[in-house]
Write a protein that holds these residues in place. Structure first.
Motif, PDB file in Angstrom:
ATOM      1  N   GLY A 284      -1.563 -83.494 -15.911  1.00  0.00           N
ATOM      2  CA  GLY A 284      -2.266 -84.199 -15.275  1.00  0.00           C
ATOM      3  C   GLY A 284      -3.474 -83.140 -14.539  1.00  0.00           C
ATOM      4  O   GLY A 284      -4.348 -83.613 -14.696  1.00  0.00           O
ATOM      5  N   PHE A 285      -2.981 -82.008 -14.151  1.00  0.00           N
ATOM      6  CA  PHE A 285      -3.681 -81.107 -13.543  1.00  0.00           C
ATOM      7  C   PHE A 285      -4.813 -80.622 -14.448  1.00  0.00           C
ATOM      8  O   PHE A 285      -5.900 -80.452 -14.416  1.00  0.00           O
ATOM      9  CB  PHE A 285      -3.116 -79.928 -13.069  1.00  0.00           C
ATOM     10  N   PHE A 286      -4.330 -80.348 -15.966  1.00  0.00           N
ATOM     11  CA  PHE A 286      -5.346 -79.966 -16.935  1.00  0.00           C
ATOM     12  C   PHE A 286      -6.396 -81.083 -17.422  1.00  0.00           C
ATOM     13  O   PHE A 286      -7.647 -80.699 -17.261  1.00  0.00           O
ATOM     14  CB  PHE A 286      -4.323 -79.877 -18.281  1.00  0.00           C
ATOM     15  N   ASN A 287      -6.061 -82.406 -17.209  1.00  0.00           N
ATOM     16  CA  ASN A 287      -6.911 -83.199 -17.441  1.00  0.00           C
ATOM     17  C   ASN A 287      -8.072 -83.372 -16.151  1.00  0.00           C
ATOM     18  O   ASN A 287      -9.266 -83.307 -16.276  1.00  0.00           O
ATOM     19  CB  ASN A 287      -6.461 -84.744 -17.475  1.00  0.00           C
ATOM     20  N   GLY A 288      -7.592 -83.275 -14.964  1.00  0.00           N
ATOM     21  CA  GLY A 288      -8.354 -83.276 -13.796  1.00  0.00           C
ATOM     22  C   GLY A 288      -9.453 -82.091 -13.789  1.00  0.00           C
ATOM     23  O   GLY A 288     -10.476 -82.073 -13.595  1.00  0.00           O
TER      24      GLY A 288
ATOM     25  N   ASN B  96     -10.307 -93.276   1.907  1.00  0.00           N
ATOM     26  CA  ASN B  96     -11.578 -93.196   1.900  1.00  0.00           C
ATOM     27  C   ASN B  96     -12.543 -92.191   0.708  1.00  0.00           C
ATOM     28  O   ASN B  96     -13.377 -92.697   0.192  1.00  0.00           O
ATOM     29  CB  ASN B  96     -12.099 -92.768   3.320  1.00  0.00           C
ATOM     30  N   TRP B  97     -11.709 -91.219   0.626  1.00  0.00           N
ATOM     31  CA  TRP B  97     -12.134 -90.181  -0.507  1.00  0.00           C
ATOM     32  C   TRP B  97     -12.176 -90.759  -1.823  1.00  0.00           C
ATOM     33  O   TRP B  97     -13.041 -90.623  -2.562  1.00  0.00           O
ATOM     34  CB  TRP B  97     -11.291 -88.804  -0.394  1.00  0.00           C
ATOM     35  N   ILE B  98     -11.302 -91.399  -2.008  1.00  0.00           N
ATOM     36  CA  ILE B  98     -11.016 -92.245  -3.289  1.00  0.00           C
ATOM     37  C   ILE B  98     -12.140 -93.240  -3.464  1.00  0.00           C
ATOM     38  O   ILE B  98     -12.803 -93.090  -4.709  1.00  0.00           O
ATOM     39  CB  ILE B  98      -9.677 -92.705  -3.694  1.00  0.00           C
ATOM     40  N   PHE B  99     -12.367 -94.065  -2.623  1.00  0.00           N
ATOM     41  CA  PHE B  99     -13.526 -95.045  -2.906  1.00  0.00           C
ATOM     42  C   PHE B  99     -14.792 -94.330  -2.757  1.00  0.00           C
ATOM     43  O   PHE B  99     -15.753 -94.811  -3.686  1.00  0.00           O
ATOM     44  CB  PHE B  99     -13.427 -96.028  -1.697  1.00  0.00           C
TER      45      PHE B  99
ATOM     46  N   VAL C 267     -17.098 -85.076   1.422  1.00  0.00           N
ATOM     47  CA  VAL C 267     -15.956 -85.386   0.597  1.00  0.00           C
ATOM     48  C   VAL C 267     -15.326 -84.340  -0.499  1.00  0.00           C
ATOM     49  O   VAL C 267     -16.109 -83.915  -1.324  1.00  0.00           O
ATOM     50  CB  VAL C 267     -16.118 -86.849  -0.207  1.00  0.00           C
ATOM     51  N   PRO C 268     -14.093 -83.938  -0.545  1.00  0.00           N
ATOM     52  CA  PRO C 268     -13.644 -83.148  -1.896  1.00  0.00           C
ATOM     53  C   PRO C 268     -13.331 -83.808  -2.964  1.00  0.00           C
ATOM     54  O   PRO C 268     -12.391 -83.944  -3.347  1.00  0.00           O
ATOM     55  CB  PRO C 268     -12.615 -82.525  -1.090  1.00  0.00           C
ATOM     56  N   VAL C 269     -14.525 -84.205  -3.733  1.00  0.00           N
ATOM     57  CA  VAL C 269     -14.576 -85.066  -4.905  1.00  0.00           C
ATOM     58  C   VAL C 269     -13.580 -84.374  -5.987  1.00  0.00           C
ATOM     59  O   VAL C 269     -12.819 -85.078  -6.441  1.00  0.00           O
ATOM     60  CB  VAL C 269     -16.227 -85.355  -5.147  1.00  0.00           C
ATOM     61  N   ALA C 270     -13.902 -82.952  -6.098  1.00  0.00           N
ATOM     62  CA  ALA C 270     -13.211 -82.237  -7.145  1.00  0.00           C
ATOM     63  C   ALA C 270     -11.767 -82.676  -7.046  1.00  0.00           C
ATOM     64  O   ALA C 270     -11.071 -82.950  -7.761  1.00  0.00           O
ATOM     65  CB  ALA C 270     -13.517 -80.700  -7.291  1.00  0.00           C
ATOM     66  N   LYS C 271     -11.357 -82.043  -5.807  1.00  0.00           N
ATOM     67  CA  LYS C 271      -9.763 -82.107  -5.119  1.00  0.00           C
ATOM     68  C   LYS C 271      -9.124 -83.547  -5.343  1.00  0.00           C
ATOM     69  O   LYS C 271      -8.163 -83.805  -5.888  1.00  0.00           O
ATOM     70  CB  LYS C 271      -9.288 -81.547  -4.009  1.00  0.00           C
ATOM     71  N   THR C 272      -9.933 -84.490  -5.083  1.00  0.00           N
ATOM     72  CA  THR C 272      -9.677 -85.757  -5.055  1.00  0.00           C
ATOM     73  C   THR C 272      -9.274 -86.229  -6.652  1.00  0.00           C
ATOM     74  O   THR C 272      -8.084 -86.984  -6.843  1.00  0.00           O
ATOM     75  CB  THR C 272     -10.709 -86.764  -4.514  1.00  0.00           C
TER      76      THR C 272
ATOM     77  N   ILE D 100      -8.742 -84.437  -9.260  1.00  0.00           N
ATOM     78  CA  ILE D 100      -7.625 -83.711  -9.727  1.00  0.00           C
ATOM     79  C   ILE D 100      -6.365 -84.334  -9.325  1.00  0.00           C
ATOM     80  O   ILE D 100      -5.357 -84.535  -9.841  1.00  0.00           O
ATOM     81  CB  ILE D 100      -7.760 -82.181  -9.287  1.00  0.00           C
ATOM     82  N   GLY D 101      -6.382 -84.689  -7.829  1.00  0.00           N
ATOM     83  CA  GLY D 101      -5.056 -85.222  -7.253  1.00  0.00           C
ATOM     84  C   GLY D 101      -4.691 -86.708  -7.896  1.00  0.00           C
ATOM     85  O   GLY D 101      -3.584 -86.912  -8.049  1.00  0.00           O
ATOM     86  N   LEU D 102      -6.057 -87.569  -8.346  1.00  0.00           N
ATOM     87  CA  LEU D 102      -5.522 -88.814  -8.701  1.00  0.00           C
ATOM     88  C   LEU D 102      -4.865 -88.599 -10.495  1.00  0.00           C
ATOM     89  O   LEU D 102      -3.949 -89.395 -10.764  1.00  0.00           O
ATOM     90  CB  LEU D 102      -6.925 -89.472  -8.985  1.00  0.00           C
ATOM     91  N   TYR D 103      -5.311 -87.727 -10.928  1.00  0.00           N
ATOM     92  CA  TYR D 103      -4.859 -87.274 -12.238  1.00  0.00           C
ATOM     93  C   TYR D 103      -3.368 -86.714 -12.091  1.00  0.00           C
ATOM     94  O   TYR D 103      -2.607 -87.379 -13.053  1.00  0.00           O
ATOM     95  CB  TYR D 103      -5.659 -86.309 -13.066  1.00  0.00           C
ATOM     96  N   MET D 104      -3.047 -86.020 -11.193  1.00  0.00           N
ATOM     97  CA  MET D 104      -1.837 -85.570 -10.992  1.00  0.00           C
ATOM     98  C   MET D 104      -0.832 -86.896 -10.478  1.00  0.00           C
ATOM     99  O   MET D 104       0.365 -86.669 -10.840  1.00  0.00           O
ATOM    100  CB  MET D 104      -1.710 -84.465  -9.898  1.00  0.00           C
TER     101      MET D 104
END
Length: 349
Positions: free
Chosen positions: A124-128, A218-221, A235-240, A242-246
């Motif tokens: 998941g981390f690799f994908n994100g 809120n970050w996800i939306f 908003v930390p878009v990149a971290k958000t 990556i977190g979603l893929y994990m």
């Protein structure tokens, strides 16, 4: 001369006007799916009344949960504006890692389960990470991951086991305790409920809380609705993302362990095509393909519609060859209904 005092007029601020219940319901992403679920339930209750039995409903819920566990993180990922086409084979990869590591290392089953969790989260981390670093479309990145995992699943299984399936691990230490967590049955009266139903409900509740009650929601939306604008306001878009893929990988791990401990052995070719079922459940549940809109509850309703349809066709004694037709028709109808509901909600706003 009598002077009449002018009565001051009170103006109401539109921002303070209470939103009606109907308007709030019209604005919910899962409204269209809920209407569809009620219609599907009534339909199968008429043509196959055996679906109304308690044990039949338990079977429907189990079929729904096997899709719903993955539909929840897929819905969050779609709200965040991305896709993952590797989810189906990732579930199989997770189960294969647990089984083969435990068998080859003659370790306690829980060691294999833990190793599987770490490696699956790594996928998941690799994908994100690849997504945010390369800026390539998630469709391309996860399609590549899908093909790589498909090859790895088959290649490693045949290399280690000399067949396309894993060896039995049912007699190894820790198997029964792991099965109790991932693949047990709970008896309530005369009805048996699979533990995956509880996993599913818990994940829906957790995801709903994250979306509606936390800053991460809120970050996800924001990440799905407009990533450039979201970055501009911090908003930390990149971290958000990556977190979603994990998060997707974590739920793939749960589903993979259920697959392993339900059947003891795993076929390396399983899971191919299931990624579309997860996406369909999320879309039927109200998630937009363009991101920024949807709900975890809607994904659960979409998965429930899938469960009712797959088992309802069996109870109605219809030819199961027609299942994919009904699934495709439901996808189109649900998408049209969701679009209509959203337009009505925006018109009332």
């Amino acid at each position: 001369m009598t002077v009449l005092a002018k009565t001051p007029t009170t103006t109401r601020d539109d921002r303070l006007l209470e939103t009606s219940l109907i308007r709030r319901l019209m604005g919910r992403p899962e409204l269209g799916a809920t209407v569809g679920a009620v219609a599907v339930f009534i339909f199968f209750a008429v043509v196959a009344d055996s679906i109304l039995r308690a044990q039949s409903l338990s079977t429907v819920l189990y079929a729904s949960s096997t899709i719903g566990i993955m539909a929840v993180p897929v819905a969050l990922l779609m709200i965040g504006g991305e896709f993952d086409l590797s989810t189906g084979v990732m579930v199989t990869s997770s189960s294969l890692i647990s089984s083969m590591f435990s068998y080859q290392m003659t370790a306690n089953i829980w060691v294999g389960v833990a190793v599987s969790l770490v490696l699956t989260l790594g996928i998941g981390f690799f994908n994100g990470f690849l997504l945010v670093r390369t800026k390539l479309p998630s469709f391309i990145i996860t399609l590549g991951t899908f093909l790589m995992l498909t090859g790895l699943n088959l290649g490693f299984t045949k290399l280690i086991s000399s067949t396309v399936s894993t060896k039995s691990i049912g007699d190894m230490e820790g198997f029964e305790s792991a099965k109790a967590l991932f693949a047990s049955r709970l008896s309530i009266g005369d009805v048996d409920l699979q533990v995956t139903i509880l996993w599913w409900f818990a994940l829906v509740a957790l995801a709903t809380w994250i979306l509606l009650r936390t800053r991460i929601g809120n970050w996800i939306f924001a990440s799905g609705g407009g990533p450039q604008a979201a970055r501009a306001v911090g908003v930390p878009v990149a971290k958000t993302k990556i977190g979603l893929y994990m998060g997707v990988a974590f739920c793939a791990w749960i589903s993979g362990q259920h697959l392993l401990f339900s059947y003891d052995v795993v076929q390396s070719g399983e899971g191919i095509g299931n990624e579309f079922l997860y996406i369909i459940a999320a879309v039927i549940g109200g998630c937009l393909m363009t991101g920024g809109y949807g709900s975890a509850i809607g994904s659960a309703v979409g998965a429930f519609i899938f469960g009712m349809t797959s088992k309802g066709i069996v109870y109605a004694e219809w030819n199961p060859d027609w299942f994919k037709f009904f699934l495709g028709a439901m996808l189109l109808l649900a998408t049209l209904l969701n679009a209509w509901v959203r337009k009505r909600a925006e018109a009332r706003a």
